[in-house]
Design a protein around this motif. Sequence first.
Motif, PDB file in Angstrom:
ATOM      1  N   ALA A 163      10.219   6.877  12.051  1.00 51.68           N
ATOM      2  CA  ALA A 163       9.463   8.101  12.295  1.00 51.68           C
ATOM      3  C   ALA A 163       8.152   7.741  12.983  1.00 51.68           C
ATOM      4  N   CYS A 164       7.729   8.614  13.897  1.00 48.43           N
ATOM      5  CA  CYS A 164       6.435   8.444  14.533  1.00 48.43           C
ATOM      6  C   CYS A 164       5.394   9.201  13.699  1.00 48.43           C
ATOM      7  N   VAL A 165       4.363   8.494  13.250  1.00 48.60           N
ATOM      8  CA  VAL A 165       3.416   9.087  12.308  1.00 48.60           C
ATOM      9  C   VAL A 165       1.984   8.910  12.800  1.00 48.60           C
ATOM     10  N   ARG A 166       1.105   9.699  12.212  1.00 49.69           N
ATOM     11  CA  ARG A 166      -0.340   9.499  12.402  1.00 49.69           C
ATOM     12  C   ARG A 166      -1.007   9.565  11.042  1.00 49.69           C
ATOM     13  N   LEU A 167      -2.140   8.894  10.911  1.00 54.96           N
ATOM     14  CA  LEU A 167      -2.881   8.894   9.660  1.00 54.96           C
ATOM     15  C   LEU A 167      -3.450  10.272   9.372  1.00 54.96           C
ATOM     16  N   VAL A 168      -3.460  10.653   8.114  1.00 55.03           N
ATOM     17  CA  VAL A 168      -4.180  11.846   7.673  1.00 55.03           C
ATOM     18  C   VAL A 168      -5.603  11.386   7.332  1.00 55.03           C
ATOM     19  N   LEU A 169      -6.570  11.952   8.015  1.00 55.42           N
ATOM     20  CA  LEU A 169      -7.969  11.542   7.840  1.00 55.42           C
ATOM     21  C   LEU A 169      -8.733  12.624   7.093  1.00 55.42           C
ATOM     22  N   PRO A 170      -9.674  12.249   6.256  1.00 52.72           N
ATOM     23  CA  PRO A 170     -10.050  10.860   5.944  1.00 52.72           C
ATOM     24  C   PRO A 170      -8.918  10.115   5.240  1.00 52.72           C
ATOM     25  N   LEU A 171      -8.950   8.798   5.352  1.00 52.85           N
ATOM     26  CA  LEU A 171      -7.880   7.950   4.842  1.00 52.85           C
ATOM     27  C   LEU A 171      -7.661   8.161   3.347  1.00 52.85           C
ATOM     28  N   GLN A 172      -6.415   8.407   2.988  1.00 52.62           N
ATOM     29  CA  GLN A 172      -6.030   8.531   1.581  1.00 52.62           C
ATOM     30  C   GLN A 172      -4.982   7.462   1.290  1.00 52.62           C
ATOM     31  N   CYS A 173      -5.314   6.512   0.460  1.00 52.63           N
ATOM     32  CA  CYS A 173      -4.394   5.409   0.216  1.00 52.63           C
ATOM     33  C   CYS A 173      -4.638   4.778  -1.148  1.00 52.63           C
ATOM     34  N   GLU A 174      -3.650   4.062  -1.597  1.00 55.18           N
ATOM     35  CA  GLU A 174      -3.747   3.211  -2.779  1.00 55.18           C
ATOM     36  C   GLU A 174      -3.182   1.854  -2.402  1.00 55.18           C
ATOM     37  N   THR A 175      -3.927   0.801  -2.748  1.00 52.55           N
ATOM     38  CA  THR A 175      -3.503  -0.554  -2.376  1.00 52.55           C
ATOM     39  C   THR A 175      -3.137  -1.345  -3.619  1.00 52.55           C
ATOM     40  N   PHE A 188       0.838  -1.204   0.000  1.00 48.96           N
ATOM     41  CA  PHE A 188       0.000   0.000   0.000  1.00 48.96           C
ATOM     42  C   PHE A 188       0.868   1.247   0.000  1.00 48.96           C
ATOM     43  N   ASP A 189       0.242   2.370  -0.392  1.00 46.70           N
ATOM     44  CA  ASP A 189       0.772   3.723  -0.215  1.00 46.70           C
ATOM     45  C   ASP A 189      -0.276   4.494   0.569  1.00 46.70           C
ATOM     46  N   VAL A 190       0.110   5.048   1.710  1.00 49.65           N
ATOM     47  CA  VAL A 190      -0.835   5.728   2.595  1.00 49.65           C
ATOM     48  C   VAL A 190      -0.261   7.088   2.981  1.00 49.65           C
ATOM     49  N   LEU A 191      -1.121   8.111   2.998  1.00 46.57           N
ATOM     50  CA  LEU A 191      -0.691   9.444   3.398  1.00 46.57           C
ATOM     51  C   LEU A 191      -0.667   9.544   4.914  1.00 46.57           C
ATOM     52  N   VAL A 192       0.494   9.963   5.445  1.00 46.53           N
ATOM     53  CA  VAL A 192       0.654  10.107   6.891  1.00 46.53           C
ATOM     54  C   VAL A 192       1.307  11.447   7.195  1.00 46.53           C
ATOM     55  N   GLU A 193       1.225  11.842   8.461  1.00 44.42           N
ATOM     56  CA  GLU A 193       1.916  13.042   8.934  1.00 44.42           C
ATOM     57  C   GLU A 193       2.958  12.621   9.954  1.00 44.42           C
ATOM     58  N   VAL A 194       4.164  13.121   9.782  1.00 42.01           N
ATOM     59  CA  VAL A 194       5.256  12.791  10.702  1.00 42.01           C
ATOM     60  C   VAL A 194       5.175  13.725  11.900  1.00 42.01           C
ATOM     61  N   LYS A 195       5.061  13.127  13.106  1.00 42.07           N
ATOM     62  CA  LYS A 195       4.930  13.908  14.331  1.00 42.07           C
ATOM     63  C   LYS A 195       6.215  13.936  15.143  1.00 42.07           C
ATOM     64  N   ASP A 196       7.091  12.936  14.919  1.00 41.34           N
ATOM     65  CA  ASP A 196       8.335  12.886  15.692  1.00 41.34           C
ATOM     66  C   ASP A 196       9.282  11.911  14.993  1.00 41.34           C
ATOM     67  N   LEU A 197      10.557  11.932  15.401  1.00 40.45           N
ATOM     68  CA  LEU A 197      11.564  11.042  14.823  1.00 40.45           C
ATOM     69  C   LEU A 197      12.181  10.164  15.906  1.00 40.45           C
ATOM     70  N   ASP A 198      12.403   8.918  15.571  1.00 41.40           N
ATOM     71  CA  ASP A 198      13.133   7.990  16.438  1.00 41.40           C
ATOM     72  C   ASP A 198      14.362   7.534  15.654  1.00 41.40           C
ATOM     73  N   LEU A 199      15.374   8.395  15.609  1.00 42.90           N
ATOM     74  CA  LEU A 199      16.494   8.180  14.703  1.00 42.90           C
ATOM     75  C   LEU A 199      17.383   7.019  15.112  1.00 42.90           C
ATOM     76  N   LYS A 200      17.446   6.693  16.384  1.00 39.41           N
ATOM     77  CA  LYS A 200      18.302   5.565  16.780  1.00 39.41           C
ATOM     78  C   LYS A 200      17.830   4.260  16.162  1.00 39.41           C
ATOM     79  N   ASP A 201      16.549   4.184  15.822  1.00 34.41           N
ATOM     80  CA  ASP A 201      16.014   3.016  15.118  1.00 34.41           C
ATOM     81  C   ASP A 201      15.685   3.326  13.663  1.00 34.41           C
TER      82      ASP A 201
END
Length: 607
Positions: free
Chosen positions: A109-121, A93-106
Amino acid sequence: MLFLYDSDDDSGTDHFNSEKSGTQLQRCERAGGGNLPDTFQTSHLLFYERFKAYQDYMLGDCKPSEVKTFTVDYLEKVLEPCDWLALWSTDVFDVLVEVKDLDLKDLKACVRLVLPLQCETKGCELTEDAMKSLLEATQHKVPLQQLQVVYEESGDFDQTALALEHLRFFYKHIWRQWDEEDEDDDFDYFVRCVEPRLRLYYDMLEDRVPAGLVAEYQSLLEKCSQCFQQFSVLRSSLSTDSDSELDNVSMVEGLKLCDQVETFKRKLHIIENPLLRYVLAYKGNARQQCVQSRGPRESGVKVVHVVTASCSSIQLQSLLSARLMPLCSSEDAEIQVSKTHVSVDSCHQGDVVIVLPGIYSVNRSISIPDSITVEGFGFPDEVVIEKKTKGDSFVESTGADVRLSNIKFIQHDAIEGILCVRQGTLNMENCVLQCETTGVIVRTSARLTMNMCDLYGSKGAGVEIYPGSVCSLVGNGIHHCKDGILIKDFADELDVMPSITMENNVVHNNEGYGVILVKPNNAKQCSGSVAKSEAGLQPEPVANNSIDGDTASSTGQKWPLSRQLSRNKEMSCSRAVEDLMDHQIFVSIQGNQFKRNGMGDFGTFFY
């Protein structure tokens, strides 16, 4: 310039300051439309752009064990920390998300869905609830490599988009899971691994590597990866203080796997290093399926093919008296005339192709599987065959007794050679070979007789001679190539050395050596005053691990195999030698002239 960094970067490299005038990157439009936004086009970066990013910003002089640390430090400087949109792209899939924070040691990225859901499967159905459940299972963290920054014209996210591209490309095309096993105080990871792998990627992308060698490299990568995974699983399952019989058996099995990994790594390194690839690679990779021989015609008729766009009465009279009448005096011969092109596709054994003066362009390789004669009716500079399209080779000869004469061949973009004798015998006389990439190649078990020819312009060797071949060079001019004649002596592997006759040749103005002999490395050969290669050649790993059980038990160390890998590194090297003419590969070597060859008349390359 696409290396965009903060204004406090003091590297001296061009970069944008905080006053952005807009994006410097192109938009990557999504194929087929859809409801997802466009992203930045970053996949078409040039070699020097990636090279500079890795050398100056991301990796520098780090060791393999420091790659992740250096990468994290690089990402901390260039990634926007939060509040940017991206496509989370996977194989499903390809899903639109928003990056809220970074966990660079791993590298996530910490993300949340952009609603309404926008995706292609891709071949599945995906609901908003299912995606939320998936993100909850991953603690809303996704790999940075799977994020593609949504396009914005402001320029605020150019650095972020480029940084993710460099990260993604590095772990897909450069990094190997066994790289950390090869580390010592003298290990320069960028020089030894990153740069040659990056160059190989672009050489393959731009069709500068034979297709067969590309396939071999990809196969070796897969085999090495599988073998290393087996080795890693076995190593991690063993106890360091156990003396059980099962662990001892596993130790021996592990040593076998270790040795296999080393063998694969060595072969990969040969292909990755530009100089080693030039002098060594592809030696066992001859094309398996050559064009099949047609043999003689069932009717017994032999055909004389005349190729000419136009012909004057004087030329026709001369052609009839000098060639056609002698060739067609019997009833079992006929003449066929072609006005447009030179082709041997319709030739059978014993046919003769006579090419009248003119410039003839071909758009694919010329394969000669039968014993035929191809001759120019005139001086070589008047009878020109030119190939302008890309391909592995220009002329390939596999016939038992092929003869070429009085023709000028002009090469463009032929990767493997202007002329390759794969098998059988080729007799070439009074020809001109204007090379652009590689010269004449004589494969194992093939025979070449090359008399009174002029060869120049090869970016590799003018003539490349493989072990087990027979090559006679008499009265030729070989000049303005990288090396004049390159001889591959792998007698320790094949027990068959090439057999070479060199008489009355003029080998001059070549960048490297007039004649260079490639031999397996030997500590004694490389001791003393040895000139290292100018091509950035690095120490070559040599597997030095025994798989004998007694040897393993006598070391007193149960499983530090990660530090047994590639310990014995010897320098590949080249040097000038005075006694090459006395080498037993030469049946006869006399009357030759060597002038103005950049590194000397004779040399030996040890690998």
